[in-house]
Design an enzyme around this catalytic site. Structure first.
Site, mmCIF file in Angstrom:
data_model
loop_
_atom_site.group_PDB
_atom_site.id
_atom_site.type_symbol
_atom_site.label_atom_id
_atom_site.label_comp_id
_atom_site.label_asym_id
_atom_site.label_seq_id
_atom_site.Cartn_x
_atom_site.Cartn_y
_atom_site.Cartn_z
ATOM 1 N N ARG A 50 19.804 53.757 43.098
ATOM 2 C CA ARG A 50 20.514 52.866 43.961
ATOM 3 C C ARG A 50 20.162 51.245 43.971
ATOM 4 N NH1 ARG A 50 21.023 51.364 49.200
ATOM 5 N NH2 ARG A 50 19.825 53.405 49.943
ATOM 6 N N TYR A 104 43.614 39.714 37.329
ATOM 7 C CA TYR A 104 43.764 41.276 37.248
ATOM 8 C C TYR A 104 44.306 41.591 38.561
ATOM 9 C CZ TYR A 104 42.058 46.029 37.365
ATOM 10 O OH TYR A 104 42.225 47.198 37.927
ATOM 11 N N ASP A 178 35.705 36.007 35.184
ATOM 12 C CA ASP A 178 35.901 37.275 34.889
ATOM 13 C C ASP A 178 35.957 37.223 33.541
ATOM 14 O OD1 ASP A 178 36.761 39.796 33.852
ATOM 15 O OD2 ASP A 178 37.831 40.244 35.473
ATOM 16 N N LYS A 203 35.654 48.218 29.384
ATOM 17 C CA LYS A 203 36.612 47.771 28.357
ATOM 18 C C LYS A 203 35.870 47.551 27.031
ATOM 19 C CE LYS A 203 39.421 47.191 31.813
ATOM 20 N NZ LYS A 203 40.012 48.580 32.335
HETATM 21 C C1 LIG Z 1 40.243 41.667 33.491
HETATM 22 C C2 LIG Z 1 39.790 42.942 34.004
HETATM 23 N N1 LIG Z 1 38.703 42.679 35.206
HETATM 24 C C3 LIG Z 1 38.295 43.625 35.907
HETATM 25 C C4 LIG Z 1 38.784 44.927 36.016
HETATM 26 C C5 LIG Z 1 38.536 46.208 36.578
HETATM 27 O O1 LIG Z 1 37.474 46.913 35.755
HETATM 28 P P1 LIG Z 1 37.168 48.398 36.279
HETATM 29 O O2 LIG Z 1 38.530 49.209 36.094
HETATM 30 O O3 LIG Z 1 36.155 48.663 35.326
HETATM 31 O O4 LIG Z 1 36.967 48.511 37.541
HETATM 32 C C6 LIG Z 1 40.014 45.342 34.851
HETATM 33 C C7 LIG Z 1 40.456 46.681 34.693
HETATM 34 O O5 LIG Z 1 41.403 46.813 33.975
HETATM 35 C C8 LIG Z 1 40.517 44.138 33.901
HETATM 36 O O6 LIG Z 1 41.158 44.127 33.079
#
Ligand SMILES: Cc1ncc(COP(=O)(O)O)c(C=O)c1O
Length: 387
Positions: A50, A104, A178, A203
């Site tokens: 952790r 997102y 992001d 991803k």
């Molecule tokens: C652009 C983007 N950021 C963050 C996330 C969140 O990621 P996670 O599903 O790995 O928690 C996603 C998930 O689809 C995403 O497409």
């Protein structure tokens, strides 16, 4: 050679990797322990998963830091944790945050559900131009969180101009982004004036649709506070998943080359197709953000979205006719997948909120994989013929 002077393909393979000299295997070993010997009982900190301080976890953290040109990296259990932990680490009562409205869906929902509940002040900015974003920044603004390209409408923010405008307004505002859609192979926001980069490692970083994980990269000083919040909340990445993430990033550069090339070919094909409406891909000269994307990205990524059919029923029937491209949520894997964000990533938004950012009922989001592009084009041709 240090990671700062090595080139990206070399960093993908070698940065972070921790060879055990006693055995000599070329890969970082998987340390499958939750209890570690304590040679000095007085030592304040021992190894503990952790705390994210075991070599198997540090290897992918160091690799993503090298790829994003940052001082310190951290890998976490999900991409959403990589977004929310830095926000929670930086926000405090009386502080204010600025977010792009077009985010997102999970991030958007975190703001509405959790930030609202905690009474944390924020502004959602509908526009993507630097001046509009900077105009929302106040003296008490702690952080600005953005996405470029956005999920799923592939909007582009001019990152260098936005960083300049925000810092002129408030030099203390921490710029977060992001970078999931671009990946560090295509875009390095820290070089453009941003302070914190987040990823859904689920991803492209992991790339094989078999892992949920996230990553944060920032300065060593800022990471101290983010790591502390992550330890307090408890969102570490398990050893085996850390191993898979590091192993997968070794092929990130070559995978992204193919994702970029295939997606450009697919976007050009869709744009020419008489039965397809708007096509969103920053690599197309017709994209309103193409010039900014060409300045700040080395490749335009693997994601394409487009208006499919005259009705939701026609759009879904067309997807049913695909045989190589799978109808599936998530993105960034080696295999091509297609989804309707209105039903998946953005389903928690109201219809009005969705339509305001361009997520219509017929918007399809295609994650272009690394198959032979001729097979992808044939698959699309067959499915679209009956529209
Ligand atoms: C652009 C983007 N950021 C963050 C996330 C969140 O990621 P996670 O599903 O790995 O928690 C996603 C998930 O689809 C995403 O497409």
């Amino acid at each position: 050679m240090s990671s700062a002077t090595r080139r990206p393909n070399t960093n993908c393979i070698h940065s972070g990797t921790r060879i055990d000299p006693a055995v000599g295997g070329v890969n970082t070993p998987i340390h499958m322990s939750s209890a570690y010997l304590q040679p000095n009982p007085q030592a304040p900190e021992t190894c503990y998963p952790r705390y994210m301080n075991i070599p198997t976890q540090q290897a992918p953290a160091d690799k993503i830091a090298a790829l994003e040109h940052g001082e310190a990296g951290l890998v976490l259990a999900t991409g959403l944790a990589a977004i929310t932990i830095p926000i929670l680490a930086m926000m405090r009562p009386g502080a204010h945050a600025v977010f792009q409205a077009d985010l997102y869906g999970g991030t958007h929902h975190f703001i509405l559900a959790e930030m609202e509940r905690l009474g944390l002040a924020y502004t959602l900015v509908p526009e993507t131009d630097p001046e509009a974003i900077a105009a929302a920044v106040r003296p008490g603004t702690t952080l600005v969180h953005l996405e470029s390209p956005t999920n799923p409408t592939l909007k582009i923010i001019d990152l260098a101009a936005t960083a300049r405008a925000v810092k002129e307004t408030n030099p203390d505002a921490v710029l977060c982004i992001d970078n999931t859609f671009a990946t560090p192979m295509n875009q390095n926001p820290l070089d453009l004036g941003f302070d914190v980069v987040m990823h859904s490692g689920t991803k492209y970083l992991s790339g094989h649709s078999d892992l949920n994980c996230g990553a944060v990269v920032t300065s060593a000083a800022r990471m101290k506070a983010i790591r502390e919040t992550a330890v307090n909340i408890g969102t570490s990445l398990a050893p085996f998943d850390s191993y898979l993430l590091e192993r997968s990033m070794k092929t990130l550069a070559v995978r992204m080359e193919r994702h970029n090339a295939n997606a450009l070919a697919v976007a050009e094909y869709l744009e020419r197709h008489p039965k397809i409406g708007a096509v969103h891909y920053p690599g197309l000269p017709s994209h309103p953000g193409h010039a900014a994307a060409a300045r700040q990205m080395r490749g335009f990524g693997g994601m394409v979205s487009f208006e499919l059919g005259d009705s939701p029923e026609a759009a879904r029937a067309a997807v049913q006719r695909l045989s190589v491209i799978a109808s599936a949520i998530s993105l960034g894997g080696v295999e091509s997948t297609i989804t309707f964000p209105a039903e998946t990533s953005h389903y928690k938004m109201t219809r009005e909120e969705r339509l305001a950012i361009g997520v219509t009922d017929t918007l399809a989001r295609l994650s272009v994989g690394i198959e032979d592009v001729a097979d992808l084009l044939e698959d699309l041709e067959g499915a679209l013929a009956a529209l």
